[in-house]
Scaffold this active site. Structure first.
Site, PDB file in Angstrom:
ATOM      1  N   MET A   1       0.847  -1.197   0.000  1.00 61.08           N
ATOM      2  CA  MET A   1       0.000   0.000   0.000  1.00 61.08           C
ATOM      3  C   MET A   1       0.880   1.243   0.000  1.00 61.08           C
ATOM      4  O   MET A   1       1.697   1.426   0.910  1.00 61.08           O
ATOM      5  CB  MET A   1      -0.936  -0.011   1.223  1.00 61.08           C
ATOM      6  CG  MET A   1      -1.987  -1.114   1.181  1.00 61.08           C
ATOM      7  SD  MET A   1      -3.009  -1.170   2.671  1.00 61.08           S
ATOM      8  CE  MET A   1      -1.891  -2.000   3.821  1.00 61.08           C
TER       9      MET A   1
ATOM     10  N   GLN B   1       7.693  -5.156  -4.091  1.00 60.70           N
ATOM     11  CA  GLN B   1       6.851  -4.922  -5.264  1.00 60.70           C
ATOM     12  C   GLN B   1       7.425  -3.778  -6.087  1.00 60.70           C
ATOM     13  O   GLN B   1       7.699  -2.704  -5.553  1.00 60.70           O
ATOM     14  CB  GLN B   1       5.411  -4.577  -4.883  1.00 60.70           C
ATOM     15  CG  GLN B   1       4.520  -4.510  -6.142  1.00 60.70           C
ATOM     16  CD  GLN B   1       3.107  -4.045  -5.881  1.00 60.70           C
ATOM     17  OE1 GLN B   1       2.878  -2.883  -5.578  1.00 60.70           O
ATOM     18  NE2 GLN B   1       2.150  -4.966  -6.001  1.00 60.70           N
TER      19      GLN B   1
ATOM     20  N   CYS C   1      -2.461  -1.463  -9.875  1.00 64.15           N
ATOM     21  CA  CYS C   1      -2.711  -0.140  -9.323  1.00 64.15           C
ATOM     22  C   CYS C   1      -3.476   0.724 -10.319  1.00 64.15           C
ATOM     23  O   CYS C   1      -3.033   0.900 -11.460  1.00 64.15           O
ATOM     24  CB  CYS C   1      -1.397   0.539  -8.955  1.00 64.15           C
ATOM     25  SG  CYS C   1      -1.627   2.188  -8.235  1.00 64.15           S
TER      26      CYS C   1
ATOM     27  N   ARG D   1      -6.215  -2.769   3.865  1.00 64.40           N
ATOM     28  CA  ARG D   1      -6.518  -1.702   4.818  1.00 64.40           C
ATOM     29  C   ARG D   1      -6.809  -2.207   6.227  1.00 64.40           C
ATOM     30  O   ARG D   1      -6.453  -1.562   7.212  1.00 64.40           O
ATOM     31  CB  ARG D   1      -7.692  -0.857   4.309  1.00 64.40           C
ATOM     32  CG  ARG D   1      -7.296   0.396   3.550  1.00 64.40           C
ATOM     33  CD  ARG D   1      -6.624   0.087   2.257  1.00 64.40           C
ATOM     34  NE  ARG D   1      -6.054   1.302   1.664  1.00 64.40           N
ATOM     35  CZ  ARG D   1      -5.248   1.283   0.619  1.00 64.40           C
ATOM     36  NH1 ARG D   1      -4.887   0.150   0.071  1.00 64.40           N
ATOM     37  NH2 ARG D   1      -4.762   2.403   0.114  1.00 64.40           N
TER      38      ARG D   1
END
Length: 431
Positions: free
Chosen positions: A72, A126, A156, A293
């Site tokens: 994230m 990543q 994304c 999240r």
């Protein structure tokens, strides 16, 4: 002390730079994979065999990635991963997405972007990009840091990435390039590789189109692991946050992939918020599950049950007070490491602001934190100013039962599966 690649490594929250540059850790990685280096000239078949060997080697050191924390942007940085590893010893952790160009152009400053402490294993880097040369260089530069897997971002939806950057989710429209990129990554690293993608992009959202992407990438490269965010991405008109909520979840696509590609490994991502829901997905047959999240917004109750409820391993046994004590040592050791007062106390403490989610004193804790950020120059002083807001019963109590998950999340999913995919060899031959 931890074991990595058969070597015993002394680990502690010593000053950041000395830990992350620990030569014996790198030596362990290099020796572990000494005989697995290969060049781009090897055939795809040979590459696949070596990638299998790499995957087996990594799997022998850590428990499987049944649970992972999603990459994230601006969230899963070194500070958050340090907190996450204090709470869970076995969750797989991902870095934020790093653009290949950032790694290449910051060659003289790589510690700031790639370094991590040995405690964070197992950890996946990543990367994103659309230039094969930079992707190759970035992968090669990352080798020194000893990541356990390299993941390529094809999911994304941010305009900065999928729009101006021409990578992320937009790459799902070009599986031939993704196959080439994955081959380049695999040829320049000693660890397994994987792809994180959506189930579709814009109007290209049929199950067959998803299967075409999976089939082409896995046929044209050594990729054997795909992380599937079970929502499509809408590249025009929706923000990244809206792309996480508005396109409907289609878990049936994920489970159909398990049926149609039995030789591949798939991780399920999207809409899963509790350990209870992770286990529900796995009971339906999911290989692995990734949570985003929820693992950041409620780390204590999400990560705190991973080791016991998913892996059947002992809990870390730490209370929140003990987590804070260990994190303080880490935090104060890295303040100002990057120069120009970065990271500062606000940067380091950001991941901890959700540690007392829904607990008595949480609101007061956050108000005190806002005031403390204006005057505190150390993590220790910050905690002394703020921790009085939290009752001792919260600070010193063991983790309670895991929150219940939604019972109908995967209800009837197997009755919703799309028709089986029919492989079209000519699409790969002429891609």
């Amino acid at each position: 002390m931890v074991k990595f690649a058969g070597y015993s490594l002394i680990t502690s929250f010593t000053p950041f730079r000395s830990v992350i540059l620990e030569k014996n850790c790198r030596l362990a990685v290099n020796l572990c994979y000494k005989n697995l280096n290969y060049s781009r000239s090897l055939s795809t078949h040979t590459n696949k065999d070596i990638l299998h060997a790499k995957a087996d080697m990594v799997a022998s050191h850590y428990l499987p990635p049944w649970f992972s924390v999603a990459p994230m942007m601006d969230w899963t940085d070194h500070h958050y991963r340090t907190l996450a590893r204090l709470i869970s010893k076995h969750a797989w952790l991902y870095t934020e997405m790093l653009a290949a160009e950032t790694i290449v152009y910051q060659k003289g400053n790589l510690d700031r972007f790639l370094a991590f402490s040995p405690e964070q294993h197992p950890i996946v880097l990543q990367i994103g990009g659309s230039n094969l040369e930079n992707i190759a260089k970035a992968t090669e530069l990352s080798n020194e840091y000893g990541y356990d897997e390299i993941n390529f971002n094809c999911g994304c939806p941010s305009p900065r990435v999928a729009g101006h950057g021409c990578f992320g989710a937009r790459l799902m429209l070009d599986p031939k390039f993704v196959g080439e990129a994955m081959s380049v990554i695999a040829a320049n690293t000693n660890v397994p590789v994987s792809v994180k993608c959506r189930i579709g992009v814009d109007d290209h959202d049929s199950y067959n189109e998803l299967c075409d992407f999976i089939y082409k990438v896995s046929s044209l490269s050594p990729t054997k692991h795909f992380i599937i965010h079970s929502r499509k991405a809408l590249l025009n008109g929706l923000s990244p946050a809206e792309n996480r909520t508005i396109p409907p979840l289609k878990y049936e696509y994920y489970y159909a992939l398990l049926r149609d590609f039995p030789d591949l490994t798939f991780t399920l991502n999207g809409g899963i918020n509790t350990v209870d829901e992770v286990n529900a997905a796995r009971r339906e047959g999911a290989h692995c599950v990734m949570v985003g999240r929820a693992a950041y917004n409620n780390p204590w109750y999400t990560l705190g049950h991973v080791d016991t409820a998913i892996y059947g391993a002992p809990s870390s046994g730490l209370t929140r007070r003990q987590v804070l004590e260990q994190y303080q040592v880490y935090g104060d050791s890295i303040l100002g490491t990057y120069g120009n007062n970065r990271p500062n106390v606000r940067d380091v403490m950001k991941p901890l602001l959700n540690l007392f989610w829904s607990e008595p004193g949480n609101g007061l804790w956050k108000r005190k934190a806002d005031a403390a950020f204006l005057k505190c120059t150390t993590v220790q002083s910050f905690l002394e100013e703020t921790i009085v807001a939290i009752p001792d019963t919260v600070l010193d109590s063991p983790i309670e039962d895991a929150p219940a998950g939604r019972k109908d999340l995967f209800a009837d999913v197997n009755n919703l599966l799309p028709p089986p995919y029919e492989t079209r060899e000519e699409e790969v031959l002429y891609a």
